[in-house]
Write an enzyme that holds these catalytic residues in place. Structure first.
Site, mmCIF file in Angstrom:
data_model
loop_
_atom_site.group_PDB
_atom_site.id
_atom_site.type_symbol
_atom_site.label_atom_id
_atom_site.label_comp_id
_atom_site.label_asym_id
_atom_site.label_seq_id
_atom_site.Cartn_x
_atom_site.Cartn_y
_atom_site.Cartn_z
ATOM 1 N N ASP A 441 0.831 -1.210 0.000
ATOM 2 C CA ASP A 441 0.000 0.000 0.000
ATOM 3 C C ASP A 441 0.865 1.260 0.000
ATOM 4 O OD1 ASP A 441 -2.414 1.362 -0.037
ATOM 5 O OD2 ASP A 441 -3.273 0.175 1.583
ATOM 6 N N ASP A 498 -10.491 1.907 -3.813
ATOM 7 C CA ASP A 498 -10.933 1.531 -2.475
ATOM 8 C C ASP A 498 -12.448 1.404 -2.393
ATOM 9 O OD1 ASP A 498 -8.539 1.189 -1.197
ATOM 10 O OD2 ASP A 498 -8.460 3.188 -0.314
#
Length: 694
Positions: A441, A498
């Site tokens: 990430d 997301d």
């Protein structure tokens, strides 16, 4: 002296030519030319007239337009000498090297003691040309701007399409009309960015998804970048891509752009999309186990967030496996004292409070269910509230009083000691556990763009890949904030957004398919009540949208009703039965007559079969569905088409359209010329149509 060169890949031809040893210009880029074409004549035919108010000779729109030659637009190189004196080089021919489907041209300015090399490599299978520019100097110089090879844009074009976006709203297509002046976009966030994916498509007048001509560009770099598309006063148009300005903060003797990937299509936007999809999948991404089917993915983030309890996670893993999951990924919250997003980033040791016996009990349970195990990291970031920041505050990139993002700073990846520390911590985890997947990430933008930061991140990934070659890596950056062919050369999957809202995903996936293949694009079935949009969407829509790409789940399976579990299991089983060909299929965006319908067709490479997904994103203006034209089929062939989820037709679908009754046998000419007539359905639902060539 006239010089000319050409590159061919069977679908497109690129012709470069120059006079008097100057930098070459692209005098033709488009549909394949006959082998007998006289390139010198092309150079002559390419020239435009001179009239009042113009210079006596039109300055070349070369591969690197030179300010010193009175070029009226943006130059391809802006440079200062060691003492910061501006340099205005004038390059002359030095060497040409031609190889099989490759061309390298070198130029020099002996007075300025500089060299410039352009590289072009054509791929006859994917129909993508890869090009770059390299600048050399015999002493350190300061680089402000270096463009990859500069190419002309078509004159018969009314608009350009580039890509905007935001968190949970990536890959928004921005259409801008051509006009005198410049479309200038610069991403200075230090990563690829939600805000401007480094791509550009220029359709000619009248081009659609399925027909017409288009020219496409993608800059394969994971740091900040600059794009400009400029129309000169004389009507000529140029396109430039490169690193964001002043990203090279230190003087140097060699600078090289990232690869610029280009392609021409005479089959609409889909021709560009197929070229990029195939090139990404077959040339860029290097799968650790290329013969292994893409596994159904389960990620626990939206089920537990930071609240890790071993019995709960084991129960969730058991339920996910029963639904068809084949990989379990433990997300954020397993390390340091990470109870929220304000602490412990960079403290990459297992949290003994949550995992008193380490990760092994969870991993063993996951393996006992037949699933592989993956783990979340955010290596390039650090929380001020962490042991490592307290020990090494100087490792953070940027000033001490910088604005934080998600309560974190970025580590300075240009420092070897930072990379060594991260490698040691991550390799210790990977060596001690059976882990075959990393979710990597990157949750904040950088305090300033710096090319050394990107190169440092690349170096760390490359080192880990070399020592753990079977570990697959997913690139995630608050969703789709770092997606480009630079990071995909080192990773194997991207987290597109997301947002697990199926309605949002339907559109995001549709537009991202202009550049990305299904095999690297993660798409998950989210919770019934979406955590990022607040929308409640039926399980059938959520499952089929995820089945359009690399399928996974990202919700708490304990929330599922028996009906929802049955639907999800059925769709997952369908995806598994078809992934062998779908993960290598071409994604073709369909031109829907109904703006409310977002539809695509995934066509097998050999044309033997296809699946069409027709998602209804809004309420239609008309009462009955319009026919949906398919594409890419053989007009003379016959196809058996079947609506595989006809049982989900609502009660308001009261008629008897043929596809609602059973499969049909139709010609490719009919399917493409008239299209399929689907039953009525509600908004936020999906029809799925399978086709087989007979």
């Amino acid at each position: 002296m006239i010089q000319e060169w050409r590159l061919d890949d069977g679908q497109q031809t690129l012709v470069l030519a120059a006079r008097r040893g100057r930098l070459p210009e692209c005098v033709y880029w488009g549909a394949a030319l006959p082998a007998r074409e006289d390139l010198g004549t092309l150079l002559a035919a390419h020239g435009i007239d001179v009239t009042g108010g113009m210079l006596d000779e039109n300055p070349d729109l070369s591969l690197c337009p030179e300010a010193v030659r009175s070029f009226p637009g943006q130059p391809g190189l802006i440079l200062r000498d060691t003492d910061s004196t501006p340099l205005l080089p004038k390059f002359c021919f030095a060497e040409a090297r031609e190889e099989d489907h490759a061309l390298y041209l070198t130029y020099r300015d002996d007075d300025a003691r500089l060299g410039l090399t352009f590289g072009f490599v054509a791929d006859p299978e994917t129909h993508v040309i890869t090009c770059d520019t390299t600048l050399t100097a015999d002493r350190p110089v300061h680089l402000h701007w270096l463009a990859a090879p500069v190419l002309p844009a078509p004159q018969l074009s009314d608009e350009m399409i580039d890509v905007s976006g935001r968190w949970c709203g990536e890959f928004q297509l921005a259409r801008t009309p051509w006009s005198a002046g410049m479309r200038y976009r610069e991403n200075r966030t230090g990563r690829t960015g939600h805000e401007h994916f480094p791509g550009l498509i220029i359709p000619t007048r009248g081009t659609t998804n399925c027909s017409g001509e288009a020219y496409a560009f993608h800059y394969g770099w994971s740091g900040g970048h600059r794009m400009l598309a400029e129309e000169l006063p004389d009507g000529r148009r140029q396109v430039q891509f490169g690193h964001a300005a002043r990203m090279e903060t230190a003087p140097g003797t060699e600078f090289r752009t990232a690869p610029l990937y280009i392609t021409y299509s005479n089959a609409g936007l889909n021709g560009c999309a197929v070229a990029f999809q195939r090139h990404t999948r077959d040339r860029i991404v290097q799968m650790p186990r290329p013969d292994r089917p893409r596994p159904v993915h389960y990620n626990c983030w939206e089920a537990v967030y930071f609240d890790h309890k071993l019995p709960v996670l084991q129960d969730i893993a058991t339920r996910a496996a029963a639904l068809g999951a084949e990989r379990f990924v433990l997300d954020d919250g397993w390390f340091g004292t990470r109870d929220d997003d304000t602490r412990s980033l960079s403290d990459w040791t297992v949290d003994p409070r949550k995992y008193p016996d380490g990760l092994t009990p969870l991993i063993d349970h996951v393996h006992s269910l037949g699933m592989s195990f993956g783990l979340w990291f955010e290596p390039e970031m650090i929380n001020p509230d962490s042991d490592i920041h307290r020990a090494h505050p100087d490792w953070a990139l940027g000033s001490e009083d910088q604005t934080l993002g998600r309560q974190q700073k970025a580590l300075n990846m240009a420092l070897p000691e930072v990379r060594d520390f991260l490698y040691d911590r991550m390799s210790a985890i990977l060596s001690a556990h059976a882990i075959d997947y990393i979710k990597w990430d990157h949750n904040r933008v950088l305090p300033m763009p710096d090319a050394a930061q990107t190169r440092g991140s690349y170096a760390l990934i490359d080192r880990l890949r070399a020592d753990f070659p079977l570990v697959e890596i997913e690139s995630c950056a608050s969703g789709g904030g770092r997606i480009d062919l630079g990071i995909l050369r080192r990773t194997h999957r991207v987290w597109l957004s997301d947002s697990n809202d199926a309605l949002e995903r339907l559109r995001i996936q549709h537009d991202a398919a202009l550049f990305l293949p299904a095999s690297v694009t993660g798409s998950h079935v989210g919770p019934r009540h979406c955590h990022t949009s607040g929308r409640v969407i039926d399980i059938s829509m959520r499952a089929w949208v995820a089945a359009q790409r690399h399928m996974g789940f990202e919700m708490d399976p304990r929330e599922l009703t028996d009906h929802e579990a049955a639907v999800l299991t059925e769709v997952t089983g369908w995806w598994k039965a078809n992934r062998g060909w779908m993960m290598r299929a071409d994604i073709l965006r369909l031109d829907s007559a109904d703006p409310a319908v977002i539809a695509e067709q995934q066509l097998a490479r050999d044309g033997s079969r296809f699946v069409t997904f027709a998602g209804k994103a809004a309420t239609s203006a008309q009462i009955a569905p319009r026919p949906l034209r398919l594409t890419g089929l053989d007009p003379a062939a016959t196809y058996r088409v079947d609506l595989i989820n006809r049982a989900t037709a609502p009660n308001l679908s009261r008629g008897k359209p043929a596809l609602k009754q059973g499969p049909l046998v139709l010609s490719g000419a009919y399917l493409m010329g008239h299209g399929v007539t689907l039953p009525w359905h509600f908004p936020e639902t999906m029809w799925v149509l399978e086709g087989t060539r007979l």
